[in-house]
Design an enzyme around this catalytic site. Sequence first.
Site, PDB file in Angstrom:
ATOM      1  N   SER A 113     -45.456  25.860 -17.929  1.00  0.00           N
ATOM      2  CA  SER A 113     -45.754  25.604 -19.340  1.00  0.00           C
ATOM      3  C   SER A 113     -45.736  26.949 -20.065  1.00  0.00           C
ATOM      4  O   SER A 113     -45.912  28.000 -19.436  1.00  0.00           O
ATOM      5  CB  SER A 113     -47.153  24.985 -19.472  1.00  0.00           C
ATOM      6  OG  SER A 113     -47.604  25.034 -20.816  1.00  0.00           O
ATOM      7  N   TYR A 116     -56.347  23.714 -17.643  1.00  0.00           N
ATOM      8  CA  TYR A 116     -54.892  23.548 -17.711  1.00  0.00           C
ATOM      9  C   TYR A 116     -54.198  24.919 -17.736  1.00  0.00           C
ATOM     10  O   TYR A 116     -53.251  25.165 -16.958  1.00  0.00           O
ATOM     11  CB  TYR A 116     -54.527  22.745 -18.959  1.00  0.00           C
ATOM     12  CG  TYR A 116     -53.056  22.417 -19.084  1.00  0.00           C
ATOM     13  CD1 TYR A 116     -52.508  21.307 -18.441  1.00  0.00           C
ATOM     14  CD2 TYR A 116     -52.196  23.203 -19.855  1.00  0.00           C
ATOM     15  CE1 TYR A 116     -51.158  20.998 -18.556  1.00  0.00           C
ATOM     16  CE2 TYR A 116     -50.850  22.909 -19.982  1.00  0.00           C
ATOM     17  CZ  TYR A 116     -50.331  21.801 -19.334  1.00  0.00           C
ATOM     18  OH  TYR A 116     -48.990  21.497 -19.449  1.00  0.00           O
TER      19      TYR A 116
END
Length: 287
Positions: A172, A185
């Site tokens: 990401s 995350y």
Amino acid sequence: MTEPAANQAGPQTAAPPLPPLPKLLVGQKALVTGANSGIGKAVALALAEAGADVGVNYVVNPDEAEAVAKTARGFGVDARIYQADVSNEAEVEKMFASFVGDFGALDILVANAGLQSDASIATMTLAQWNKVLSVNLTGQFLCARAAIAQFRKQGDSRRVSRARGKIVCMSSVHQMIPWAGHVNYASSKGGIMLMMQSLAQECAPDRIRINSIGPGAIRTPINHDAWATQAAYDNLMKLIPYGRIGEPEDIGKVAAWLVSDYCDYIVGATLFVDGGMTLFPGFATNG
Ligand code: NAD
């Protein structure tokens, strides 16, 4: 009325489809985790479009997994579904054994499965922390370990690609952009960066290529709230210089290219596919 811009997208309008992929991966066997939704689904379909046989991993919703496999078979390849929780060692080992039993080999792993469980640090529970780290980071470790073992076992026997095996870790932009309210995350994605680089360094002498894709904002269920309304979409655009949200296909087609022999010399890299999100757009007007 003027024609829409080629990259037009909005809350209700997806950007137009990308051009079809050439058959870059004929004869190759690919397993994609978390492939019954969003990015994983698009990756599985792109690999199939490029000629690979695909395994569609899922943990819940087998009907969606079967629908992806059916669409993949429409490209003339074999496609099967495999249930496994990627954070469960025994289930991962069983999935890889079943895949190799069915297809006879493994050439490509796209370790994509992931989730969010957001909370401020004041309210984030240990269970939320552990869940995200288990699926996003440990899940990629377990799948990469199983794939590498299989690639090494196959040695030079495959002859379908220059590399003996390829792994793409779905990371990401948050492997480099800190994200308040999402510490679990962001930590999982930061972990993926050094896991991928360390594995790439360790396995490159075996001619195993390991890389990551770092998506920006892609239109999937994981971030529904960030694009579902016009107000949310407009707010999101402040972070994306290219002026549109990414579609799952934007990632799928890059993944198919990254595991092809056109990318044979790409080892240990993270390819950000983010419409410029990692360009620090806040500085575009002098900061
Ligand atoms: P999604 O929710 O549509 O898909 C996630 C997939 O992972 C689903 O198929 C889900 O069932 C699966 N999954 C979750 N837990 C699992 C488990 N324990 N075992 C097996 N599968 C499991 O979301 P997405 O956006 O397609 O996300 C895919 C990947 O892309 C994730 O790793 C996510 O972090 C990453 N990513 C997404 C974006 C984005 O904007 N959508 C941006 C950056 C990175």
